[in-house]
Design a protein around this motif. Structure first.
Motif, PDB file in Angstrom:
ATOM      1  N   ARG A   9       0.823  -1.213   0.000  1.00  0.00           N
ATOM      2  CA  ARG A   9       0.000   0.000   0.000  1.00  0.00           C
ATOM      3  C   ARG A   9       0.854   1.259   0.000  1.00  0.00           C
ATOM      4  O   ARG A   9       0.472   2.281  -0.549  1.00  0.00           O
ATOM      5  CB  ARG A   9      -0.942   0.018   1.205  1.00  0.00           C
ATOM      6  N   ASN A  10       2.014   1.185   0.639  1.00  0.00           N
ATOM      7  CA  ASN A  10       2.888   2.357   0.734  1.00  0.00           C
ATOM      8  C   ASN A  10       3.861   2.479  -0.428  1.00  0.00           C
ATOM      9  O   ASN A  10       4.543   3.488  -0.551  1.00  0.00           O
ATOM     10  CB  ASN A  10       3.667   2.330   2.053  1.00  0.00           C
ATOM     11  N   ALA A  11       3.938   1.452  -1.249  1.00  0.00           N
ATOM     12  CA  ALA A  11       4.870   1.475  -2.382  1.00  0.00           C
ATOM     13  C   ALA A  11       4.307   2.334  -3.511  1.00  0.00           C
ATOM     14  O   ALA A  11       3.105   2.314  -3.769  1.00  0.00           O
ATOM     15  CB  ALA A  11       5.115   0.057  -2.894  1.00  0.00           C
ATOM     16  N   PRO A  12       5.175   3.079  -4.172  1.00  0.00           N
ATOM     17  CA  PRO A  12       4.702   3.833  -5.334  1.00  0.00           C
ATOM     18  C   PRO A  12       4.439   2.870  -6.497  1.00  0.00           C
ATOM     19  O   PRO A  12       4.835   1.708  -6.450  1.00  0.00           O
ATOM     20  CB  PRO A  12       5.883   4.758  -5.658  1.00  0.00           C
ATOM     21  N   SER A  13       3.762   3.341  -7.511  1.00  0.00           N
ATOM     22  CA  SER A  13       3.568   2.516  -8.706  1.00  0.00           C
ATOM     23  C   SER A  13       4.927   2.137  -9.268  1.00  0.00           C
ATOM     24  O   SER A  13       5.859   2.947  -9.254  1.00  0.00           O
ATOM     25  CB  SER A  13       2.782   3.291  -9.767  1.00  0.00           C
ATOM     26  N   LEU A  14       5.035   0.903  -9.744  1.00  0.00           N
ATOM     27  CA  LEU A  14       6.305   0.433 -10.289  1.00  0.00           C
ATOM     28  C   LEU A  14       6.378   0.707 -11.785  1.00  0.00           C
ATOM     29  O   LEU A  14       5.432   0.418 -12.520  1.00  0.00           O
ATOM     30  CB  LEU A  14       6.459  -1.070 -10.073  1.00  0.00           C
ATOM     31  N   THR A  15       7.504   1.236 -12.209  1.00  0.00           N
ATOM     32  CA  THR A  15       7.752   1.355 -13.642  1.00  0.00           C
ATOM     33  C   THR A  15       8.169  -0.030 -14.137  1.00  0.00           C
ATOM     34  O   THR A  15       8.540  -0.897 -13.322  1.00  0.00           O
ATOM     35  CB  THR A  15       8.892   2.350 -13.932  1.00  0.00           C
ATOM     36  N   PRO A  16       8.159  -0.273 -15.429  1.00  0.00           N
ATOM     37  CA  PRO A  16       8.648  -1.566 -15.927  1.00  0.00           C
ATOM     38  C   PRO A  16      10.078  -1.866 -15.470  1.00  0.00           C
ATOM     39  O   PRO A  16      10.391  -2.997 -15.107  1.00  0.00           O
ATOM     40  CB  PRO A  16       8.549  -1.424 -17.446  1.00  0.00           C
ATOM     41  N   ALA A  17      10.929  -0.862 -15.433  1.00  0.00           N
ATOM     42  CA  ALA A  17      12.316  -1.075 -14.996  1.00  0.00           C
ATOM     43  C   ALA A  17      12.370  -1.460 -13.514  1.00  0.00           C
ATOM     44  O   ALA A  17      13.141  -2.332 -13.115  1.00  0.00           O
ATOM     45  CB  ALA A  17      13.153   0.175 -15.246  1.00  0.00           C
ATOM     46  N   GLN A  18      11.543  -0.815 -12.696  1.00  0.00           N
ATOM     47  CA  GLN A  18      11.510  -1.148 -11.273  1.00  0.00           C
ATOM     48  C   GLN A  18      10.946  -2.545 -11.051  1.00  0.00           C
ATOM     49  O   GLN A  18      11.412  -3.265 -10.171  1.00  0.00           O
ATOM     50  CB  GLN A  18      10.679  -0.117 -10.513  1.00  0.00           C
ATOM     51  N   ALA A  19       9.955  -2.914 -11.829  1.00  0.00           N
ATOM     52  CA  ALA A  19       9.391  -4.267 -11.728  1.00  0.00           C
ATOM     53  C   ALA A  19      10.452  -5.301 -12.071  1.00  0.00           C
ATOM     54  O   ALA A  19      10.562  -6.331 -11.406  1.00  0.00           O
ATOM     55  CB  ALA A  19       8.175  -4.404 -12.634  1.00  0.00           C
ATOM     56  N   LEU A  20      11.251  -5.031 -13.094  1.00  0.00           N
ATOM     57  CA  LEU A  20      12.327  -5.954 -13.475  1.00  0.00           C
ATOM     58  C   LEU A  20      13.379  -6.030 -12.367  1.00  0.00           C
ATOM     59  O   LEU A  20      13.857  -7.120 -12.040  1.00  0.00           O
ATOM     60  CB  LEU A  20      12.961  -5.513 -14.791  1.00  0.00           C
ATOM     61  N   ASP A  21      13.715  -4.897 -11.772  1.00  0.00           N
ATOM     62  CA  ASP A  21      14.661  -4.899 -10.647  1.00  0.00           C
ATOM     63  C   ASP A  21      14.116  -5.711  -9.473  1.00  0.00           C
ATOM     64  O   ASP A  21      14.860  -6.459  -8.836  1.00  0.00           O
ATOM     65  CB  ASP A  21      14.961  -3.470 -10.179  1.00  0.00           C
ATOM     66  N   LEU A  22      12.823  -5.572  -9.189  1.00  0.00           N
ATOM     67  CA  LEU A  22      12.194  -6.327  -8.113  1.00  0.00           C
ATOM     68  C   LEU A  22      12.276  -7.819  -8.400  1.00  0.00           C
ATOM     69  O   LEU A  22      12.630  -8.616  -7.531  1.00  0.00           O
ATOM     70  CB  LEU A  22      10.740  -5.890  -7.954  1.00  0.00           C
ATOM     71  N   PHE A  23      11.969  -8.214  -9.629  1.00  0.00           N
ATOM     72  CA  PHE A  23      12.070  -9.613 -10.049  1.00  0.00           C
ATOM     73  C   PHE A  23      13.489 -10.130  -9.833  1.00  0.00           C
ATOM     74  O   PHE A  23      13.684 -11.198  -9.248  1.00  0.00           O
ATOM     75  CB  PHE A  23      11.678  -9.732 -11.523  1.00  0.00           C
ATOM     76  N   ARG A  24      14.482  -9.367 -10.270  1.00  0.00           N
ATOM     77  CA  ARG A  24      15.886  -9.800 -10.124  1.00  0.00           C
ATOM     78  C   ARG A  24      16.287  -9.920  -8.660  1.00  0.00           C
ATOM     79  O   ARG A  24      17.008 -10.835  -8.281  1.00  0.00           O
ATOM     80  CB  ARG A  24      16.796  -8.824 -10.860  1.00  0.00           C
ATOM     81  N   GLU A  25      15.814  -8.986  -7.834  1.00  0.00           N
ATOM     82  CA  GLU A  25      16.120  -9.027  -6.403  1.00  0.00           C
ATOM     83  C   GLU A  25      15.541 -10.289  -5.757  1.00  0.00           C
ATOM     84  O   GLU A  25      16.226 -10.978  -4.990  1.00  0.00           O
ATOM     85  CB  GLU A  25      15.540  -7.784  -5.727  1.00  0.00           C
ATOM     86  N   VAL A  26      14.296 -10.602  -6.068  1.00  0.00           N
ATOM     87  CA  VAL A  26      13.662 -11.795  -5.504  1.00  0.00           C
ATOM     88  C   VAL A  26      14.378 -13.040  -5.987  1.00  0.00           C
ATOM     89  O   VAL A  26      14.644 -13.960  -5.205  1.00  0.00           O
ATOM     90  CB  VAL A  26      12.156 -11.833  -5.843  1.00  0.00           C
TER      91      VAL A  26
END
Length: 85
Positions: free
Chosen positions: A50-67
């Motif tokens: 809920r507190n996270a900002p909307s993810l850009t495609p690049a941020q979503a990819l970074d999140l995927f890589r981190e996980v």
């Protein structure tokens, strides 16, 4: 017509590709702590989500890589895999 075909492609197991991609996205969002899936078929945002900002495609990819990196480290350490409900 091309858009319709692209949206209705299936995986080799016969699942519509867009449904498969959404399932994987939810899986990684749960592991990142942004979604809760504690009840079967019910997905809710966590406080972090809920507190996270909307993810850009690049941020979503970074999140995927981190996980994925975290999962690989846990696997190397012999920690059992985390599987969302």
């Amino acid at each position: 017509m091309r858009l319709w075909r692209a949206q209705h492609r299936q995986t080799s197991s016969g699942v519509p590709r867009h449904e498969n991609q959404m399932a994987w996205a939810r899986f990684y969002l749960v592991l990142a702590g942004l979604l809760d899936s504690s009840k079967r078929g019910i997905w809710t945002l966590t406080e972090r989500g809920r507190n996270a900002p909307s993810l850009t495609p690049a941020q979503a990819l970074d999140l995927f890589r981190e996980v994925r990196t975290d999962m690989a480290a846990e696997r190397s350490a012999g920690i059992p895999a985390r599987v969302p409900c």
